[in-house]
Design an enzyme around this catalytic site. Structure first.
Site, PDB file in Angstrom:
ATOM      1  N   ASP A 281       0.759  -0.842   0.075  1.00 59.35           N
ATOM      2  CA  ASP A 281      -0.022  -0.130   0.572  1.00 59.35           C
ATOM      3  C   ASP A 281       0.824   1.331  -0.128  1.00 59.35           C
ATOM      4  OD1 ASP A 281      -2.313   1.740  -0.238  1.00 59.35           O
ATOM      5  OD2 ASP A 281      -3.062   0.914   1.783  1.00 59.35           O
TER       6      ASP A 281
HETATM    7  C1  BGC Z   1      -4.714   3.278   0.314  1.00 59.67           C
HETATM    8  C2  BGC Z   1      -4.990   2.295  -1.152  1.00 59.67           C
HETATM    9  C3  BGC Z   1      -4.704   3.302  -2.433  1.00 59.67           C
HETATM   10  C4  BGC Z   1      -4.133   3.785  -2.495  1.00 59.67           C
HETATM   11  C5  BGC Z   1      -3.673   4.081  -3.649  1.00 59.67           C
HETATM   12  C6  BGC Z   1      -4.510   4.322  -0.158  1.00 59.67           C
HETATM   13  O1  BGC Z   1      -3.885   5.245   0.277  1.00 59.67           O
HETATM   14  O2  BGC Z   1      -5.210   2.610   1.072  1.00 59.67           O
HETATM   15  O3  BGC Z   1      -6.356   2.095  -0.715  1.00 59.67           O
HETATM   16  O4  BGC Z   1      -4.782   2.228  -3.575  1.00 59.67           O
HETATM   17  O5  BGC Z   1      -3.392   4.193  -1.619  1.00 59.67           O
HETATM   18  O6  BGC Z   1      -4.459   5.590  -3.976  1.00 59.67           O
END
Ligand code: BGC
Length: 786
Positions: A281
């Site tokens: 993530d």
């Molecule tokens: C989120 C993810 C997301 C990523 C990219 C993160 O903060 O937890 O779910 O895909 O950002 O935007």
């Protein structure tokens, strides 16, 4: 029900690649399976310098263009770097959110064109359809937008278990149950990936709260991880083989998920044969020592950037990160990248069929909504009835939640508009609400990554005589109640959040008193991002429609159901408890502040495997609306339930239980019915929940009086329980009861029984994987399961 299928790969990808990646391919373009791509990736990796390989393992960084981008797309969340040298020309790959629609920027610099994606119903609503075919259909259209807007990987579906109703991101997720969540996720993956773009199932694993999300440490038993939190991901991987998986922010039993080798290598690779790529993530885990992620099997670090690249390079040079590991991850990344539209040099049209997609979004939303209450058949509202619409949410309608799960849309059909399109609506009242909202709305600030402005607004007040006048002038009242929440924070068991606010309760009471005094009915529409309290007010109204967040066509979809144009066939994918304090994790969510810094840092999963209905049914807790429950405008009868085949005793781990039931539409209008199979297993050495969902199926649209035989299959691995002391999935011997039921309330359902003659070992797992931290005795914190 669970099928392993090879991925179909596009010949065009391979053909185009041979022209772009100079000298890197063999001449065999005919085979069409994953191992072919892997072979090609292996050959490519041999040609890369160590630095180039490490560049593949790290995204380009926030706001920094990736290496060798061919055509960029504004608003994507990240990239996989490309490679450009004298011999190779590998394009960068684009990754974009999210679970309820493609999150890209709607406008681009010096470009008059707009790029609005469709906002689909949120995950919790789609799962309430209990209809993998419908979800796959949505996935197909959704994936078409991913491709046609120039993106390679969708960073979705989100599929964490809804352990507690207050998790701010529950709206992105499907269910409190791993079988329902896993099967719905697989359908979404299949649909999206049928376009030749990737999906990224997330957030692996046990990412069940947002408070202190980057550091929270979930302490839980291997059994609860295996049976509840991992199981849904395993089902999605086994059924649909997604291209990618995203690890989560949180720790499990003391270690970040993206640095757990037992999770990312022993379990997903060795036990489950996952062959896609694993990405982190965004900014997750120990960023001081990013090599720990790669060493564990987290192939790609996002969003990456120069610091992470330099750190990995240093770790490689000092021996912390081995060349073998780098090669393995680079091969996995390239194996998937090779299959993307970017590697195919595909030119996106940027013009998906948004009219058809809007129609599908509307239909999917309406088909998935859950009718919780319909006393005196208040619904459907007939064409002859005039409607008074109350509640600021009729103007301030929410299409979806906030954060990375948000979507930039061109417009949202609010509930007032949807009602006006379909009914004789009291337009004066609707206009007054619109004006009041304009004058009093407050922008929701600080939401994580909001794409669009969101507002809240207190309810206007009415005098008793105003309520009485509206009751006199109209036949039925519809009150809309809304909640906006999302990524970055959890909800609270407080007024205005999980509980209705005082002004909302006053409104419901005022409308109900006035309308009921004149023998007229009241319906509440819930346009919410997750479970809210209903106990305080449900007795005061005649009908409740749970619309969740229906996507951009919200108002029309709601009117479709209120009018009976679509007969509701959704059922709850999560329990509505009577009180929040009934939730088994209510005492521990969202964690304990053990270091007294004002923020929870440890979250004890005391309830073990007893999540959601598993808890309420086992410990006899009454609920407001049970898991799997939903009404229809018709009625259904279940007959001839039977176990048609039991091959478990003869075939062991390869065996299954097959069942069937005849569902008859016993009412007056056409409708669909989801039937659910719950198993009650004998307790031998392992304690078991009273019942567990193991299969489900939905009928086609049945006309009044017609019937359909539904068939179910429960494979051995879905029936099995996890025996942590022996690191095995087992089916214990004894008599099992199967309830084919309209909901998890099996009170009036006669079970079908089958017998397992002797213990079946379904599979052996990695010894000691996911163990509790040193010194934590399971008995010391598990309070409800023992
Ligand atoms: C989120 C993810 C997301 C990523 C990219 C993160 O903060 O937890 O779910 O895909 O950002 O935007």
């Amino acid at each position: 029900m669970i099928i392993n299928k090879p991925r179909l790969l596009s010949i065009a990808v391979i053909a185009a690649l041979s022209a772009t990646a100079v000298g890197c391919l063999d001449s065999d373009h005919s085979s069409d399976d994953q191992s072919d791509y892997m072979e090609r990736a292996q050959k490519l990796v041999v040609q890369l310098t160590d630095q180039e390989k490490i560049r593949l393992l790290v995204g380009s960084g926030w706001g920094t263009p990736p290496i060798n981008i061919k055509t960029d797309v504004a608003g994507v969340a990240g990239y996989i770097n490309g490679i450009k040298n004298d011999d190779l020309d590998l394009p960068a790959v684009k990754l974009a959110d999210g679970p309820a629609g493609l999150r890209i920027s709607p406008t681009r610099e010096n470009d008059p064109q707009t790029y609005y994606a469709t906002a689909w119903p949120i995950g919790s609503l789609l799962a309430s359809s209990w209809d993998p075919k419908l979800v796959e259909e949505v996935g197909k259209a959704f994936g078409n937008e991913v491709k046609e807007f120039g993106v390679d990987f969708l960073l979705a579906p989100g599929m964490n278990i809804q352990r507690n109703p207050l998790n701010g991101r529950n709206f992105e997720y499907y269910s409190e149950d791993p079988v329902l969540g896993g099967i719905i996720a697989a359908a979404m993956v299949d649909g999206v990936e049928s376009n030749g773009v990737g999906t990224t199932i997330k957030h692996f694993v046990a990412n069940n709260s947002e408070t202190n999300r980057r550091n929270i440490d979930g302490i839980m038993t291997p059994r609860s991880l295996r049976e509840i939190y991992l199981r849904s991901f395993h089902i999605a991987i086994k059924n649909a083989q997604p291209w990618a998986l995203m690890t989560s922010y949180n720790k499990i039993n003391g270690t970040y998920t993206n640095a757990r080798r037992d999770l990312l290598t022993s379990i997903i690779r060795d036990e489950w044969s996952f062959d896609g790529l694993v990405m982190s993530d965004w900014m997750a885990g120990d960023l001081e020592n990013p090599y720990t992620q790669i060493e564990a099997g987290n192939d790609l670090i996002e969003p990456g950037g120069e610091n992470i690249y330099n750190s990995l390079l240093a770790s490689y040079e000092n021996g912390d990160l081995s060349l073998d590991t780098i090669n393995t991850s680079a091969i996995r990344i390239l194996t998937e990248a090779l299959q993307t539209p970017s590697y195919d040099l595909y030119t996106p049209t940027n013009t998906p069929d948004s009219t058809a997609h809007a129609a599908l979004s509307r239909r999917a939303a309406a088909e998935s909504m859950v009718l919780l209450k319909n006393e005196g058949a208040v619904l459907p509202i007939t064409d002859a009835q005039s409607v008074a619409a109350f509640g600021i949410n009729q103007i301030n309608t929410y299409k979806g939640g906030t954060g990375s799960g948000d979507v930039n849309v061109e417009s949202i059909v609010n509930i007032a508009t949807g009602l006006a399109d379909r009914f004789a609506l009291n337009s004066e009242l609707a206009d007054d609400y619109a004006q009041f909202f304009e004058d009093n709305k407050v922008e929701v600030s600080g939401g994580f990554g909001n794409q669009m402005p969101y507002y809240t607004c207190d309810e206007p007040t009415f005098t008793t005589s105003e309520f009485n006048d509206y009751a006199a002038a109209n036949d039925v009242a519809v009150i809309s109640i809304g909640r906006i929440d999302g990524e970055g924070s959890d909800r609270l068991n407080e007024r205005g959040s999980y509980l209705l606010s005082n002004d909302e309760l006053t409104l419901i009471q005022g409308v109900a008193t006035a309308f009921h005094a004149q023998d007229k009915k009241v319906v509440v529409v819930l346009n919410v991002n997750g479970v809210v309290d209903t106990s305080e007010w449900s007795n005061e109204v005649d009908g409740i429609l749970l619309a969740y967040m229906p996507g951009q066509e919200a108002g029309d979809a709601i009117a479709d159901v209120l009018s009976g144009d679509i007969n509701p066939s959704g059922k709850l994918a999560q329990t509505f408890p009577i009180n929040y304090s009934d939730v088994p994790s209510s005492a521990t969510f969202p964690g304990t502040d053990t270091d007294s810094d004002g923020t929870p840092d440890i979250e004890y999963y005391n309830e073990g495997i007893y999540v959601g209905y598993r808890y309420y049914t086992t410990f006899n807790h009454p609920v407001a609306y049970p898991f799997g429950f939903g009404l229809s405008y018709t009625t259904f009868g279940y007959s001839a339930p039977q176990i048609t085949k039991n091959t478990l005793n003869s075939d062991g781990a390869e065996g299954s239980i097959k069942l069937s039931v005849v569902v008859t539409n016993t009412g007056n209008v056409t409708g669909k019915e989801a039937a659910e199979v719950y198993i009650s297993a004998p307790q031998v050495e392992l304690d078991k929940p009273a019942i567990e969902l193991k299969a489900f199926a939905k009928t086609n649209a049945l006309t009044a009086g017609s019937q359909q035989t539904l068939k179910f299959e429960i494979p051995a691995d879905i029936l099995a329980s996890f025996d942590a002391s022996n690191n095995q999935w087992i089916i214990e011997p004894g008599e099992y009861s199967a309830y084919i039921s309209p909901s998890s309330d099996i009170t009036n359902v006669a079970p079908q029984t089958f017998t397992i003659n002797s213990k079946i070992i379904v599979s052996n797992t990695t010894p000691g994987a996911l163990a509790l931290p040193e010194g934590v005795d399971p008995a010391s914190f598990i309070t409800v399961s023992q």
